[in-house]
Design a protein around this motif. Structure first.
Motif, short mmCIF file in Angstrom:
data_model
loop_
_atom_site.label_atom_id
_atom_site.label_comp_id
_atom_site.label_asym_id
_atom_site.label_seq_id
_atom_site.Cartn_x
_atom_site.Cartn_y
_atom_site.Cartn_z
N ALA A 135 104.29 23.26 25.05
CA ALA A 135 104.23 23.37 26.56
C ALA A 135 104.82 22.15 27.27
O ALA A 135 104.52 21.17 26.38
N VAL A 137 104.15 19.82 29.98
CA VAL A 137 103.05 19.28 31.14
C VAL A 137 103.36 18.03 31.54
O VAL A 137 103.16 16.91 31.00
N ASN A 138 103.22 18.06 33.07
CA ASN A 138 103.49 16.37 33.65
C ASN A 138 104.72 15.54 32.79
O ASN A 138 104.12 14.52 32.48
N GLN A 165 101.48 14.89 22.00
CA GLN A 165 101.99 14.70 23.34
C GLN A 165 103.35 13.72 23.06
O GLN A 165 103.25 12.45 22.48
N PHE A 190 100.60 26.76 29.09
CA PHE A 190 99.63 25.87 29.87
C PHE A 190 99.71 26.41 31.18
O PHE A 190 100.99 26.83 31.91
N TRP A 191 98.35 26.70 31.86
CA TRP A 191 98.51 27.46 32.98
C TRP A 191 96.96 26.98 33.76
O TRP A 191 96.03 26.83 33.24
N GLY A 193 95.98 24.03 34.58
CA GLY A 193 95.18 22.91 34.03
C GLY A 193 94.69 23.11 32.65
O GLY A 193 94.05 22.31 32.13
N TRP A 194 94.94 24.39 32.11
CA TRP A 194 94.43 24.73 30.70
C TRP A 194 95.70 24.76 29.82
O TRP A 194 96.66 25.50 30.06
N LEU A 195 95.41 24.29 28.58
CA LEU A 195 96.16 24.40 27.33
C LEU A 195 95.73 25.79 26.59
O LEU A 195 94.34 25.62 26.28
N LYS A 222 91.00 21.92 28.22
CA LYS A 222 91.49 20.85 29.28
C LYS A 222 92.12 19.79 28.76
O LYS A 222 91.66 19.44 27.63
N LEU A 223 93.32 19.44 29.29
CA LEU A 223 94.18 18.13 28.73
C LEU A 223 93.97 16.92 29.27
O LEU A 223 93.70 16.85 30.53
N LEU A 225 96.18 13.87 29.37
CA LEU A 225 97.56 13.20 28.70
C LEU A 225 97.55 11.67 28.85
O LEU A 225 96.77 11.19 29.74
#
Length: 227
Positions: A135, A137-138, A165, A190-191, A193-195, A222-223, A225
């Motif tokens: 996914a 993510v940020n 990551q 990822f949706w 805030g949840w992986l 919850k991730l 990073l």
């Protein structure tokens, strides 16, 4: 429905849409074991092909199946994968396969405006069977699970339980967590805030990383990073 055949059969090539073209690269040749380097693309528009034939692109430096193929920030990334896989036994009435030696990769390749493959920092460990286990993510690529090098004594497949990551700002890899069990060929999303991950094939237990049963359950976390 129109069909556009690629010049050669391929097993599990890396495939993605990038810049209005469907890119197909690498994978294994017809016997499922020999890695292929070829790379083709086909223009698509509104879900339909707008080219009459596939265009030859720059070959990937190393072939093989079961890779993550990701487009982010208008760059194409190919991550992990392996060389070799099961091969069909000729003439088997039950379509039996035999195992060959497999080499799992940690390499990361990228295509950008130069249209030349670039080597990026490798993964923390070799990782395969991660086609959809990722996914974005940020501005990081997050990859969960997979398979790594075989056990040195038993020669059995070893599954992966880490969450990785790849920070696209620093081009650095890190391990940011662990799954509830090791799993390969899982689906990651990822949706809000949840992986999430679901499906795939899990390990035999905490003390045995070899694959056992196919799963259908879903987990989330919850991730946090690394910057």
């Amino acid at each position: 429905m129109q069909t556009f055949k690629i010049n050669f059969l391929r097993y599990a090539p890396a495939t993605t849409l990038w810049r209005g073209r469907l890119h197909v690269m690498g994978g294994s040749k017809e016997n499922r074991h020999t890695p292929a380097l070829e790379h083709w693309s086909l223009a698509v528009k509104d879900g339909k092909p707008s080219d009459k034939e596939w265009r030859t692109e720059i070959p990937i430096p190393r072939g093989g199946p079961h890779r993550a193929c990701i487009v982010v920030n208008d760059r194409l990334f190919v991550i992990g994968g392996q060389e070799g896989d099961f091969m069909a036994k000729p003439g088997s009435p039950i379509f039996k396969c035999s195992r060959r030696n497999e080499v799992v990769y940690d390499e990361v390749y990228m295509l950008d405006d130069d249209m030349k493959w670039k080597n990026l920092p490798p993964m923390p460990k070799p990782d395969s069977h991660i086609e959809f286990a990722w996914a974005i993510v940020n501005n990081s690529i997050v990859i969960a699970g997979g398979t790594t090098e075989k056990h040195p004594i038993t020669k059995r497949m070893v599954l992966v339980g880490e969450i990785f990551q790849f920070n696209l700002n620093t081009l650095k890899w890190s391990v940011i967590g662990k799954l509830p069990y090791r799993v390969k060929t899982t689906l990651v999303g990822f949706w809000k805030g949840w992986l999430y991950f679901t499906s795939g094939q899990r390990d035999k237990g905490p003390d045995d990383p070899s694959p056992r049963k196919v799963i259908g359950e879903m987990w989330r976390t919850k991730l946090k990073l690394n910057s």
